[in-house]
Design a protein around this motif. Structure first.
Motif, PDB file in Angstrom:
ATOM      1  N   ALA A   9       0.825  -1.208   0.000  1.00 40.73           N
ATOM      2  CA  ALA A   9       0.000   0.000   0.000  1.00 40.73           C
ATOM      3  C   ALA A   9       0.863   1.263   0.000  1.00 40.73           C
ATOM      4  CB  ALA A   9      -0.937  -0.005   1.209  1.00 40.73           C
ATOM      5  N   VAL A  10       1.923   1.272   0.789  1.00 39.77           N
ATOM      6  CA  VAL A  10       2.795   2.449   0.850  1.00 39.77           C
ATOM      7  C   VAL A  10       3.539   2.620  -0.475  1.00 39.77           C
ATOM      8  CG1 VAL A  10       4.828   3.441   1.982  1.00 39.77           C
ATOM      9  CG2 VAL A  10       3.014   2.415   3.361  1.00 39.77           C
ATOM     10  N   GLN A  11       4.031   1.538  -1.020  1.00 37.80           N
ATOM     11  CA  GLN A  11       4.760   1.601  -2.285  1.00 37.80           C
ATOM     12  C   GLN A  11       3.884   2.189  -3.391  1.00 37.80           C
ATOM     13  OE1 GLN A  11       6.463  -2.163  -3.422  1.00 37.80           O
ATOM     14  NE2 GLN A  11       7.628  -1.286  -5.091  1.00 37.80           N
ATOM     15  N   ALA A  12       2.601   1.906  -3.350  1.00 40.46           N
ATOM     16  CA  ALA A  12       1.675   2.424  -4.358  1.00 40.46           C
ATOM     17  C   ALA A  12       1.486   3.942  -4.260  1.00 40.46           C
ATOM     18  CB  ALA A  12       0.316   1.734  -4.232  1.00 40.46           C
ATOM     19  N   GLU A  13       1.867   4.542  -3.143  1.00 42.75           N
ATOM     20  CA  GLU A  13       1.706   5.980  -2.916  1.00 42.75           C
ATOM     21  C   GLU A  13       2.856   6.823  -3.469  1.00 42.75           C
ATOM     22  OE1 GLU A  13      -0.767   7.757  -1.595  1.00 42.75           O
ATOM     23  OE2 GLU A  13      -2.043   6.090  -0.993  1.00 42.75           O
ATOM     24  N   MET A  14       3.890   6.176  -4.032  1.00 43.45           N
ATOM     25  CA  MET A  14       5.077   6.944  -4.410  1.00 43.45           C
ATOM     26  C   MET A  14       5.745   6.373  -5.651  1.00 43.45           C
ATOM     27  SD  MET A  14       7.490   5.631  -1.237  1.00 43.45           S
ATOM     28  CE  MET A  14       6.324   6.197  -0.021  1.00 43.45           C
ATOM     29  N   PRO A  15       6.565   7.208  -6.311  1.00 41.48           N
ATOM     30  CA  PRO A  15       7.319   6.692  -7.458  1.00 41.48           C
ATOM     31  C   PRO A  15       8.413   5.724  -6.998  1.00 41.48           C
ATOM     32  CG  PRO A  15       7.853   9.008  -7.057  1.00 41.48           C
ATOM     33  CD  PRO A  15       6.771   8.634  -6.091  1.00 41.48           C
ATOM     34  N   GLU A  16       8.921   4.956  -7.916  1.00 38.05           N
ATOM     35  CA  GLU A  16       9.913   3.924  -7.591  1.00 38.05           C
ATOM     36  C   GLU A  16      11.144   4.507  -6.905  1.00 38.05           C
ATOM     37  OE1 GLU A  16      11.794   0.493  -6.831  1.00 38.05           O
ATOM     38  OE2 GLU A  16       9.699   0.697  -7.449  1.00 38.05           O
ATOM     39  N   ARG A  17      11.618   5.669  -7.362  1.00 35.65           N
ATOM     40  CA  ARG A  17      12.826   6.230  -6.733  1.00 35.65           C
ATOM     41  C   ARG A  17      12.578   6.580  -5.273  1.00 35.65           C
ATOM     42  NH1 ARG A  17      12.401  11.724  -6.402  1.00 35.65           N
ATOM     43  NH2 ARG A  17      10.914  12.698  -7.818  1.00 35.65           N
ATOM     44  N   ARG A  18      11.365   7.005  -4.897  1.00 41.21           N
ATOM     45  CA  ARG A  18      11.059   7.306  -3.494  1.00 41.21           C
ATOM     46  C   ARG A  18      10.917   6.006  -2.707  1.00 41.21           C
ATOM     47  NH1 ARG A  18      12.043  11.089   0.248  1.00 41.21           N
ATOM     48  NH2 ARG A  18      12.349  12.272  -1.642  1.00 41.21           N
ATOM     49  N   TYR A  55       3.971  12.272  -1.681  1.00 43.78           N
ATOM     50  CA  TYR A  55       3.577  12.593  -3.054  1.00 43.78           C
ATOM     51  C   TYR A  55       2.093  12.917  -3.195  1.00 43.78           C
ATOM     52  CZ  TYR A  55       8.276  11.824  -4.420  1.00 43.78           C
ATOM     53  OH  TYR A  55       9.636  11.967  -4.533  1.00 43.78           O
ATOM     54  N   TRP A  56       1.459  13.201  -2.087  1.00 49.70           N
ATOM     55  CA  TRP A  56       0.080  13.665  -2.162  1.00 49.70           C
ATOM     56  C   TRP A  56       0.059  15.073  -2.755  1.00 49.70           C
ATOM     57  CZ3 TRP A  56      -3.406  12.492   2.633  1.00 49.70           C
ATOM     58  CH2 TRP A  56      -3.493  11.112   2.823  1.00 49.70           C
ATOM     59  N   GLN A  57      -1.034  15.434  -3.360  1.00 45.55           N
ATOM     60  CA  GLN A  57      -1.235  16.796  -3.837  1.00 45.55           C
ATOM     61  C   GLN A  57      -1.166  17.753  -2.642  1.00 45.55           C
ATOM     62  OE1 GLN A  57      -1.796  18.022  -6.968  1.00 45.55           O
ATOM     63  NE2 GLN A  57      -1.492  15.997  -7.838  1.00 45.55           N
ATOM     64  N   THR A  58      -0.591  18.913  -2.867  1.00 46.94           N
ATOM     65  CA  THR A  58      -0.485  19.920  -1.815  1.00 46.94           C
ATOM     66  C   THR A  58      -1.858  20.221  -1.215  1.00 46.94           C
ATOM     67  OG1 THR A  58       1.431  20.871  -2.904  1.00 46.94           O
ATOM     68  CG2 THR A  58       0.310  22.261  -1.311  1.00 46.94           C
ATOM     69  N   SER A  59      -2.847  20.335  -2.057  1.00 43.28           N
ATOM     70  CA  SER A  59      -4.202  20.653  -1.582  1.00 43.28           C
ATOM     71  C   SER A  59      -4.743  19.552  -0.673  1.00 43.28           C
ATOM     72  CB  SER A  59      -5.146  20.884  -2.761  1.00 43.28           C
ATOM     73  OG  SER A  59      -5.201  19.738  -3.589  1.00 43.28           O
ATOM     74  N   ARG A  60      -4.408  18.315  -0.964  1.00 39.83           N
ATOM     75  CA  ARG A  60      -4.862  17.198  -0.134  1.00 39.83           C
ATOM     76  C   ARG A  60      -4.187  17.246   1.235  1.00 39.83           C
ATOM     77  NH1 ARG A  60      -4.156  10.784  -1.722  1.00 39.83           N
ATOM     78  NH2 ARG A  60      -5.449   9.951  -0.032  1.00 39.83           N
ATOM     79  N   MET A  61      -2.880  17.526   1.262  1.00 41.70           N
ATOM     80  CA  MET A  61      -2.179  17.643   2.547  1.00 41.70           C
ATOM     81  C   MET A  61      -2.714  18.832   3.338  1.00 41.70           C
ATOM     82  SD  MET A  61       1.809  16.604   2.015  1.00 41.70           S
ATOM     83  CE  MET A  61       2.145  17.534   0.535  1.00 41.70           C
ATOM     84  N   GLU A  62      -2.924  19.947   2.656  1.00 36.03           N
ATOM     85  CA  GLU A  62      -3.445  21.143   3.332  1.00 36.03           C
ATOM     86  C   GLU A  62      -4.812  20.856   3.948  1.00 36.03           C
ATOM     87  OE1 GLU A  62      -4.608  25.817   2.529  1.00 36.03           O
ATOM     88  OE2 GLU A  62      -3.594  24.697   0.939  1.00 36.03           O
ATOM     89  N   ALA A  63      -5.649  20.123   3.232  1.00 36.96           N
ATOM     90  CA  ALA A  63      -6.975  19.785   3.756  1.00 36.96           C
ATOM     91  C   ALA A  63      -6.860  18.948   5.032  1.00 36.96           C
ATOM     92  CB  ALA A  63      -7.789  19.041   2.694  1.00 36.96           C
ATOM     93  N   VAL A  64      -5.959  17.982   5.047  1.00 38.40           N
ATOM     94  CA  VAL A  64      -5.769  17.163   6.254  1.00 38.40           C
ATOM     95  C   VAL A  64      -5.278  18.037   7.406  1.00 38.40           C
ATOM     96  CG1 VAL A  64      -4.428  15.267   7.287  1.00 38.40           C
ATOM     97  CG2 VAL A  64      -5.406  14.998   5.001  1.00 38.40           C
ATOM     98  N   ILE A  65      -4.305  18.907   7.138  1.00 38.57           N
ATOM     99  CA  ILE A  65      -3.784  19.791   8.186  1.00 38.57           C
ATOM    100  C   ILE A  65      -4.906  20.635   8.772  1.00 38.57           C
ATOM    101  CG2 ILE A  65      -2.296  21.805   8.622  1.00 38.57           C
ATOM    102  CD1 ILE A  65      -0.324  20.501   6.524  1.00 38.57           C
ATOM    103  N   ARG A  66      -5.727  21.220   7.925  1.00 33.98           N
ATOM    104  CA  ARG A  66      -6.816  22.097   8.393  1.00 33.98           C
ATOM    105  C   ARG A  66      -7.939  21.304   9.067  1.00 33.98           C
ATOM    106  NH1 ARG A  66      -6.062  27.228   6.704  1.00 33.98           N
ATOM    107  NH2 ARG A  66      -4.816  27.611   4.844  1.00 33.98           N
ATOM    108  N   GLU A  67      -8.373  20.226   8.425  1.00 34.84           N
ATOM    109  CA  GLU A  67      -9.542  19.485   8.911  1.00 34.84           C
ATOM    110  C   GLU A  67      -9.251  18.653  10.149  1.00 34.84           C
ATOM    111  OE1 GLU A  67     -10.828  17.288   5.467  1.00 34.84           O
ATOM    112  OE2 GLU A  67     -11.179  19.141   4.333  1.00 34.84           O
TER     113      GLU A  67
END
Length: 189
Positions: A9-18, A55-67
């Motif tokens: 699941a974690v590997q699916a969240e990022m490119p191979e180099r990460r 590698y989440w979208q900035t807007s997605r991270m910002e939403a988690v931080i705020r919410e």
């Protein structure tokens, strides 16, 4: 969730180099835990999840931080910091991690903090110096890590602060506090 499913699941969240970086942090965290009397399994778990939101979208991270009521001051600083506290949230709420030592190691792996735990130090330092990292001073950090965890972390924070200054970027206060705390403790030791 078992280890294999979590890794998939974690590997699916990022490119191979990460993912390659994450594997390096896993191996280095285990090594540092064994060297300094930490728990290798917990260190590896924190390392597996440390960049889950990188590698989440900035807007997605910002939403988690705020919410989710994460520290709002994060939004005033470099977006590179955001994935750590968001990743701790994801580890807890999506992967079912309840171990506060593991969650904190994920939460503070980019910024550090005052009174860092051994687990915080292990994962933060492993992230700096895993074998795939190449930047000026990394070999010195690796050398220090062989005999002094705190001095190696100070060198890591110095490297980050120097880079941010050269880029004209703001420095997150927790990073300065973490460095200063480690220096005071090194003098007291």
């Amino acid at each position: 969730m078992n280890r294999k499913a979590m890794i998939t699941a974690v590997q699916a969240e990022m490119p191979e180099r990460r993912w390659k970086h994450t594997r390096g942090v896993m191996e280095t965290s285990v090594l540092l835990a064994e060297r300094y009397g930490g728990d290798p399994e917990r260190a590896e778990l924190a390392a597996i999840l440390h960049d889950v939101a990188k590698y989440w979208q900035t807007s997605r991270m910002e939403a988690v931080i705020r919410e989710q009521g994460l520290p709002a001051d994060l939004l005033l600083y470099d977006k590179e910091l955001w994935h750590a506290p968001v990743g701790a949230f994801v580890a807890e709420h999506h992967f079912g991690i309840t171990d506060s030592m593991v969650l904190d190691a994920i939460r503070y792996h980019t910024s550090g903090r005052e009174d860092m735990t051994l687990m915080d130090k292990i994962v933060c330092l492993a992230d700096y110096m895993e074998p795939g990292r190449e930047f000026p001073g990394v070999d010195h950090i690796r050398e220090l890590s062989g005999h002094d965890l705190n001095k190696a972390l100070i060198a890591g924070f110095d490297s980050t602060i120097t880079y941010l200054l050269a880029q004209g970027k703001r420095i997150y206060p927790l990073t300065i506090a973490a460095r200063n705390d480690l220096i005071v403790k090194a003098r007291e030791a």
